[in-house]
Motif scaffolding. Structure first.
Motif, mmCIF file in Angstrom:
data_model
loop_
_atom_site.group_PDB
_atom_site.id
_atom_site.type_symbol
_atom_site.label_atom_id
_atom_site.label_comp_id
_atom_site.label_asym_id
_atom_site.label_seq_id
_atom_site.Cartn_x
_atom_site.Cartn_y
_atom_site.Cartn_z
ATOM 1 N N UNK B 162 0.788 -1.308 0.026
ATOM 2 C CA UNK B 162 0.057 0.007 0.027
ATOM 3 C C UNK B 162 0.946 1.070 -0.064
ATOM 4 N N UNK B 163 2.204 1.289 0.866
ATOM 5 C CA UNK B 163 2.687 2.424 0.918
ATOM 6 C C UNK B 163 3.466 3.069 -0.113
ATOM 7 N N UNK B 164 4.010 1.788 -1.327
ATOM 8 C CA UNK B 164 4.946 2.210 -2.280
ATOM 9 C C UNK B 164 4.271 1.851 -3.718
ATOM 10 N N UNK B 165 3.251 1.218 -3.678
ATOM 11 C CA UNK B 165 2.628 0.694 -5.147
ATOM 12 C C UNK B 165 2.359 1.762 -5.935
ATOM 13 N N UNK B 207 -5.630 0.383 -5.997
ATOM 14 C CA UNK B 207 -4.208 0.315 -6.028
ATOM 15 C C UNK B 207 -3.811 -0.695 -6.955
ATOM 16 N N UNK B 208 -4.419 -2.107 -6.660
ATOM 17 C CA UNK B 208 -4.316 -3.242 -7.438
ATOM 18 C C UNK B 208 -4.380 -3.203 -8.754
ATOM 19 N N UNK B 209 -5.430 -2.559 -9.146
ATOM 20 C CA UNK B 209 -5.772 -2.232 -10.794
ATOM 21 C C UNK B 209 -4.890 -1.365 -11.267
ATOM 22 N N UNK B 210 -4.541 -0.261 -10.582
ATOM 23 C CA UNK B 210 -3.671 0.682 -10.997
ATOM 24 C C UNK B 210 -2.240 0.026 -11.212
ATOM 25 N N UNK B 211 -1.790 -1.046 -10.410
ATOM 26 C CA UNK B 211 -0.563 -1.544 -10.531
ATOM 27 C C UNK B 211 -0.496 -2.542 -11.795
ATOM 28 N N UNK B 353 -9.811 -1.578 2.355
ATOM 29 C CA UNK B 353 -10.599 -0.518 1.860
ATOM 30 C C UNK B 353 -10.704 0.719 2.567
ATOM 31 N N UNK B 354 -10.489 0.584 3.917
ATOM 32 C CA UNK B 354 -10.717 1.717 4.713
ATOM 33 C C UNK B 354 -9.297 2.391 4.844
ATOM 34 N N UNK B 355 -8.918 2.748 3.629
ATOM 35 C CA UNK B 355 -7.599 3.274 3.208
ATOM 36 C C UNK B 355 -7.112 4.500 4.016
#
Lengths: 95, 376
Positions: B162-165, B207-211, B353-355
């Motif tokens: 989460x912190x660098x993706x 974030x996963x989808x963006x990666x 998802x509670x980012x």
């Protein structure tokens, strides 16, 4: 790229890749960073002739003689295979 | 264990040699077990020589020297030389922080084939947050420069979370600038340390989808110039990964003290003896030991795996994940949508998802959780 592959060129294995006999499984493999590919018998015959000094034309002559096959058929297959392996960074060009 | 497999076992292709758990870095997703081994218990040089000889005779083609930080072992060049003499392909998996021109020269002279260098982020601050070592990023960049100057092929490995993706595009820029031939973008796997820190590390679905888009763009950009491996976080998949290519089928792991495992997390399984190279030959352990036979093949599988058309594709997924999330190593991997256990994975995703709330919590967890045993 494919268009550059002519019989005058001299392929070599890139640093960190090599053809190797897998004695345990009785097969040839291409060893590469973090993976080993199976080399089929045709690829193994071709790649055993890659020494960084022999041109593709000389390799093709040798294969045509050894397998008593039409030279143009061998040439087409060898140029395609070597071009593909150069694209995948298994082989590099010495000349 | 009941129902151990009688399936014949093909020889292993790959040996992960975890030479030591010592490491100057303290990454909170480390694949080492939570209980780290002290230096005093480590295998000797002579032990490793015998293991490398036996591995080659058994059919191993590639040996991956890992850790901990494998360069913390002074005998690493001797181990590389022994592996090379046996025809093994030698790969060094390193953080790079102990590498200098002299140490790389010794490894190169020993015949080392390839270096996989880990990066925790693209810049100093992000790297220090994860690795916990000041100045690490500059040492890594220098290590990459030395490897490329030597002519050895270089892979850069980025573990993402989460912190660098969101910096994946810059990770590819860095790899290109340093002359890497391969890049691995690997989403964190949630066992051991990763599971302990999961609430801080698990990316959101967005974030996963963006990666995935970022990696697709890089594949287009680099073509065959750069080989790209992308490891997705299996929590977001519908079917489990074929962990290790099947239990006891391709891969063998040896810990710093000589225990032989089907995967690096297998020591979490209780009620089974972990065989040691100090007591038995590697081939005997691979073929006959309970730990290798218990989940080999398909005979051990419960439903829904047993009647599944994918049973020889994903091999039931990951045993250690099944254990960590359901309490039973022999259960179906709960990532699979066909299992009742999936609910526990979905619950973890809802947390991720509670980012907004979890980001600051995450940073706190990272800075406090990583120092306890990580460096000893």
């Amino acid at each position: 790229m494919m268009a550059d592959v002519t019989e005058a060129r001299v392929p070599a294995f890139a640093r960190g890749t090599r053809l190797q006999r897998d004695q345990v499984r009785d097969q040839w493999v291409i060893q590469a960073p973090e993976r080993a590919f199976l080399a089929d018998p045709v690829a193994a015959e071709v790649l055993q002739r890659v020494d960084g000094e022999t041109s593709l034309g000389v390799m093709i002559d040798g294969l045509a003689t050894a397998f008593e096959a039409p030279r143009e058929v061998i040439a087409r297959d060898v140029l395609a295979m070597v071009g593909d392996l150069a694209d995948r960074q298994v082989l590099v060009w010495k000349a | 264990m009941e129902g151990v497999s009688s399936s014949p076992s093909p020889p292993p292709m790959s040996l992960l040699a975890e030479l030591t758990h010592r490491c100057p870095l303290q990454c909170p997703y480390c694949s080492n077990p939570l209980a780290l081994e002290p230096k005093t218990g480590e295998l000797s040089t002579e032990d490793w020589f015998r293991v490398l000889d036996e591995a080659a005779a058994l059919g191993v083609l590639q040996v991956h020297f890992s850790g901990g930080e494998p360069m913390a072992r002074k005998d690493l060049p001797d181990l590389v030389r022994r592996a090379v003499r046996n025809g093994l392909y030698t790969n060094l998996i390193t953080s790079g922080v102990l590498m200098d021109a002299a140490s790389l020269e010794r490894l190169s002279a020993a015949g080392l084939d390839h270096v996989q260098l880990s990066f925790q982020d693209v810049d100093e601050d992000g790297a220090a947050l994860i690795g916990g070592m000041k100045g690490a990023q500059a040492k890594k960049i220098e290590a990459a420069r030395l490897v490329v100057a030597d002519g050895m092929p270089l892979t850069l490995n980025f573990v993402v979370h989460r912190l660098n993706v969101e910096r994946i595009p810059r990770m590819f820029d860095l790899a290109e600038a340093l002359g890497a031939r391969r890049v691995e973008i690997a989403h964190t796997q949630y066992y051991g340390w990763g599971l302990k820190n999961r609430a801080a590390l698990l990316p959101t679905r967005a974030q996963l989808e963006q990666s995935e888009r970022d990696v697709a763009v890089a594949r287009e950009r680099f073509g065959t110039r750069m080989a790209i491996d992308f490891v997705t976080p299996d929590y977001y998949a519908d079917e489990p990964k074929p962990c290790m290519g099947g239990w006891g089928q391709r891969f063998v792991n040896i810990t710093p003290v000589g225990r032989v495992l089907p995967c690096h997390a297998a020591e979490t399984i209780s009620g089974v003896v972990f065989p040691s190279v100090r007591e038995a030959a590697l081939g005997t352990i691979w073929n006959d030991s309970e730990i290798f036979r218990m989940f080999r093949g398909t005979d051990w599988m419960p439903e829904p795996c047993r009647s599944c058309d994918r049973k020889e594709i994903d091999w039931g997924g990951c045993r250690c994940q099944a254990l960590a999330l359901t309490g039973r190593a022999e259960a179906a991997d709960p990532v699979c949508r066909r299992t009742a256990g999936r609910a526990v994975v979905d619950a973890a995703l809802r947390e991720s998802d509670k980012t907004f709330a979890y980001r600051s919590y995450g940073c706190e967890r990272l800075s406090s959780a990583d120092t306890s045993d990580g460096s000893t």
